[in-house]
Design a protein around this motif. Structure first.
Motif, PDB file in Angstrom:
ATOM      1  N   SER A 220       0.809  -1.023  -0.034  1.00 46.85           N
ATOM      2  CA  SER A 220      -0.034  -0.139  -0.216  1.00 46.85           C
ATOM      3  C   SER A 220       0.936   1.180   0.138  1.00 46.85           C
ATOM      4  CB  SER A 220      -0.780  -0.118   1.112  1.00 46.85           C
ATOM      5  OG  SER A 220      -0.374  -0.028   2.568  1.00 46.85           O
ATOM      6  N   VAL A 221       2.039   1.327   0.681  1.00 48.22           N
ATOM      7  CA  VAL A 221       3.083   2.338   0.862  1.00 48.22           C
ATOM      8  C   VAL A 221       3.522   2.873  -0.450  1.00 48.22           C
ATOM      9  CG1 VAL A 221       5.086   3.289   1.552  1.00 48.22           C
ATOM     10  CG2 VAL A 221       3.307   2.129   3.171  1.00 48.22           C
ATOM     11  N   LEU A 222       3.990   1.518  -1.286  1.00 51.54           N
ATOM     12  CA  LEU A 222       4.431   1.598  -2.752  1.00 51.54           C
ATOM     13  C   LEU A 222       3.527   2.266  -3.726  1.00 51.54           C
ATOM     14  CD1 LEU A 222       6.257  -1.570  -3.554  1.00 51.54           C
ATOM     15  CD2 LEU A 222       7.388   0.521  -2.975  1.00 51.54           C
ATOM     16  N   TYR A 223       2.322   1.834  -3.491  1.00 50.43           N
ATOM     17  CA  TYR A 223       1.380   2.347  -4.349  1.00 50.43           C
ATOM     18  C   TYR A 223       1.003   3.896  -4.233  1.00 50.43           C
ATOM     19  CZ  TYR A 223      -2.975   2.148  -7.241  1.00 50.43           C
ATOM     20  OH  TYR A 223      -3.720   2.447  -8.283  1.00 50.43           O
ATOM     21  N   ARG A 224       0.945   4.221  -2.887  1.00 48.54           N
ATOM     22  CA  ARG A 224       0.395   5.454  -2.487  1.00 48.54           C
ATOM     23  C   ARG A 224       1.545   6.496  -2.480  1.00 48.54           C
ATOM     24  NH1 ARG A 224      -4.092   6.863  -4.989  1.00 48.54           N
ATOM     25  NH2 ARG A 224      -5.795   5.130  -4.534  1.00 48.54           N
ATOM     26  N   GLN A 225       2.710   5.743  -1.770  1.00 47.88           N
ATOM     27  CA  GLN A 225       3.847   6.973  -1.728  1.00 47.88           C
ATOM     28  C   GLN A 225       5.193   6.629  -2.510  1.00 47.88           C
ATOM     29  OE1 GLN A 225       4.072   7.682   2.652  1.00 47.88           O
ATOM     30  NE2 GLN A 225       2.037   7.178   2.900  1.00 47.88           N
ATOM     31  N   PRO A 226       5.114   6.399  -3.442  1.00 44.65           N
ATOM     32  CA  PRO A 226       6.173   5.906  -4.438  1.00 44.65           C
ATOM     33  C   PRO A 226       7.594   6.865  -4.263  1.00 44.65           C
ATOM     34  CG  PRO A 226       4.726   6.939  -5.777  1.00 44.65           C
ATOM     35  CD  PRO A 226       3.989   6.695  -4.807  1.00 44.65           C
ATOM     36  N   GLU A 227       8.456   6.429  -4.359  1.00 46.79           N
ATOM     37  CA  GLU A 227       9.662   7.448  -3.795  1.00 46.79           C
ATOM     38  C   GLU A 227      10.470   8.092  -4.919  1.00 46.79           C
ATOM     39  OE1 GLU A 227      11.417   8.121  -0.917  1.00 46.79           O
ATOM     40  OE2 GLU A 227       9.688   7.308  -0.107  1.00 46.79           O
ATOM     41  N   ASN A 228      10.015   7.607  -6.285  1.00 46.17           N
ATOM     42  CA  ASN A 228      10.483   8.017  -7.496  1.00 46.17           C
ATOM     43  C   ASN A 228       9.503   7.559  -8.609  1.00 46.17           C
ATOM     44  OD1 ASN A 228      11.465   5.400  -8.300  1.00 46.17           O
ATOM     45  ND2 ASN A 228      13.333   5.529  -7.166  1.00 46.17           N
ATOM     46  N   MET A 229      10.026   8.164  -9.956  1.00 46.93           N
ATOM     47  CA  MET A 229       9.195   7.932 -11.093  1.00 46.93           C
ATOM     48  C   MET A 229       9.033   6.399 -11.610  1.00 46.93           C
ATOM     49  SD  MET A 229       9.888  11.528 -13.168  1.00 46.93           S
ATOM     50  CE  MET A 229       9.594  10.528 -14.889  1.00 46.93           C
ATOM     51  N   PHE A 230      10.093   5.678 -11.343  1.00 50.37           N
ATOM     52  CA  PHE A 230      10.241   4.325 -11.767  1.00 50.37           C
ATOM     53  C   PHE A 230       9.174   3.624 -11.083  1.00 50.37           C
ATOM     54  CE2 PHE A 230      11.538   0.126 -11.461  1.00 50.37           C
ATOM     55  CZ  PHE A 230      11.582  -0.477 -12.904  1.00 50.37           C
ATOM     56  N   VAL A 231       9.341   3.811  -9.675  1.00 52.38           N
ATOM     57  CA  VAL A 231       8.301   3.005  -8.824  1.00 52.38           C
ATOM     58  C   VAL A 231       6.815   3.308  -9.280  1.00 52.38           C
ATOM     59  CG1 VAL A 231       7.622   2.591  -6.442  1.00 52.38           C
ATOM     60  CG2 VAL A 231       9.784   2.676  -6.926  1.00 52.38           C
TER      61      VAL A 231
END
Length: 388
Positions: A220-231
């Motif tokens: 859920s964190v990856l989905y809503r709070q990606p750290e960069n454009m690739f993610v």
């Protein structure tokens, strides 16, 4: 069971090709962590270094409290499940599962007990006397897992174990592997190229690209709070809309450019994203997930409104994926597209998820609603998220 710690783990092949570059990651005891990324990103190489099947060029690997960097694979207390099952066709299921115990000269009574217990966990009891040729693909995959489970290792390693199965069976086996891992509580590292598989199975997901760990977090964190454009562009199906934009901060609101249209965000958005102030008047990348783009006719109270041309509608039964043109310059996860010929390969510039009740039609110009609270901003040069 054990923890797994990768500290600056690096793999450089002869000729100078770096497959994994200084990967650091701590995996908790009993945790299910998935390595995901496109082909050639280094995920399988990282797993094989943990297994001891690839030599570590530099860095440290610890399993439990022991340094395993130079330890032989058979002494690492790990069990690996491969995508090709690697079953012995002339042996029964019982003998395939028992094989590693036989190699280790485990007493026969203990072998029988552990094989029976493992078969019960995997729902294979009725197939113990069959040979692999008489089993379905999913059953063969469970036998391969049984051969790993029966050893009672500290860590399971799984390298794309479902890639040879059809779509329906993959969905079933995803839930089976998750159930088995939870029942056993064994630390598990799982590799897949399928981000849906990664997001539905992992306690945490580690996203790799070009041999570099991009982000590791709960799905859920990856989905809503990606750290960069690739993610942002890799995680999610359909992928996040990424496009060139510019912001201006007024006395009452923040205006976000979308080609020749604008949407407004409240100034309170800056409380959680103060670094955005420094990007006023500069080109940046704006992102919005299709989930946060609606048919305005069905959302009369919500979202900022802009106009869009409907290019294509993918009717999926429960929802409609709308391919829209709002005039923005689409940006790939690696950076903005400047070649006009290449831009044609990017497909639709803007996607939305419409409710099945939508009456939008291809060729129409309609109003869409955008949830501005769900906008993301990225630095044009570095691709990093603009946040704190």
């Amino acid at each position: 069971m054990a923890t797994v710690e990768l500290a600056e783990l690096t793999k450089v092949y002869p000729g100078g090709v770096t497959a994994v570059n200084a990967m650091s990651l701590s995996i908790d005891d009993g945790e299910f962590v998935v390595f995901v990324g496109p082909s050639g990103c280094g995920k399988s190489t990282a797993l094989r270094m943990v297994a001891g099947l690839e030599e570590i060029s530099s860095g440290t690997l610890r399993i439990g409290n022991a340094d395993m960097t130079k330890v032989h694979p058979r002494d690492r207390d790990i069990a690996m499940v491969f995508q090709n099952y690697a079953l012995y066709p002339h042996l029964t299921v019982r003998k395939n599962i028992a094989y590693p115990l036989k190699l280790s000269k485990t007493p026969k009574s203990e072998i029988d007990e552990r094989v029976q217990r493992t078969a019960e966990v995997l729902h294979l009891t009725e197939y113990l006397d069959r040979k692999p040729a008489a089993l379905s693909g999913g059953q063969r995959q469970r036998v391969a897992m049984g051969r790993a489970i029966v050893r009672e290792p500290a860590v399971f390693l799984m390298d794309e174990p479902l890639s040879n199965l059809d779509a329906k069976l993959r969905v079933y086996m995803r839930s089976e592997i998750s159930r088995i891992q939870q029942d056993l509580g064994v630390t598990t590292v799982y590799v897949t190229h399928d981000q849906v598989e990664a997001m539905t199975m992992g306690d945490r997901v580690a996203v790799l690209n070009g041999g570099v760990l991009q982000q590791v977090a709960e799905p859920s964190v990856l989905y809503r709070q990606p750290e960069n454009m690739f993610v942002a562009g890799f995680v999610g199906s359909p992928a996040m809309n990424l496009f060139e934009s510019e912001i201006s901060i007024g006395d009452a609101a923040i205006a976000v450019e979308m080609a020749d249209q604008t949407v407004e965000m409240p100034l309170s958005f800056l409380d959680g994203c103060p670094a955005l102030r420094a990007h006023e008047g500069r080109r940046l990348v704006c992102g919005i997930r299709p989930d946060d783009v609606y048919d305005a006719a069905l959302a009369p109270e919500g979202g900022q409104r802009i106009s869009a041309n409907v290019q294509l509608l993918e009717e999926l039964g429960s929802e409609i994926v709308a391919h829209l043109d709002i005039g923005v310059q689409r940006v790939e996860a690696g950076g903005p597209t400047t070649d006009a010929d290449d831009s044609e390969d990017l497909g639709s510039a803007f996607l939305g998820r419409f409710a099945q009740q939508s009456e939008a039609r291809v060729g129409q110009r309609i109003e869409i609603a955008i949830d501005v609270s769900a906008l993301h901003f990225f630095d044009m040069a570095t691709g990093g998220v603009i946040r704190a």
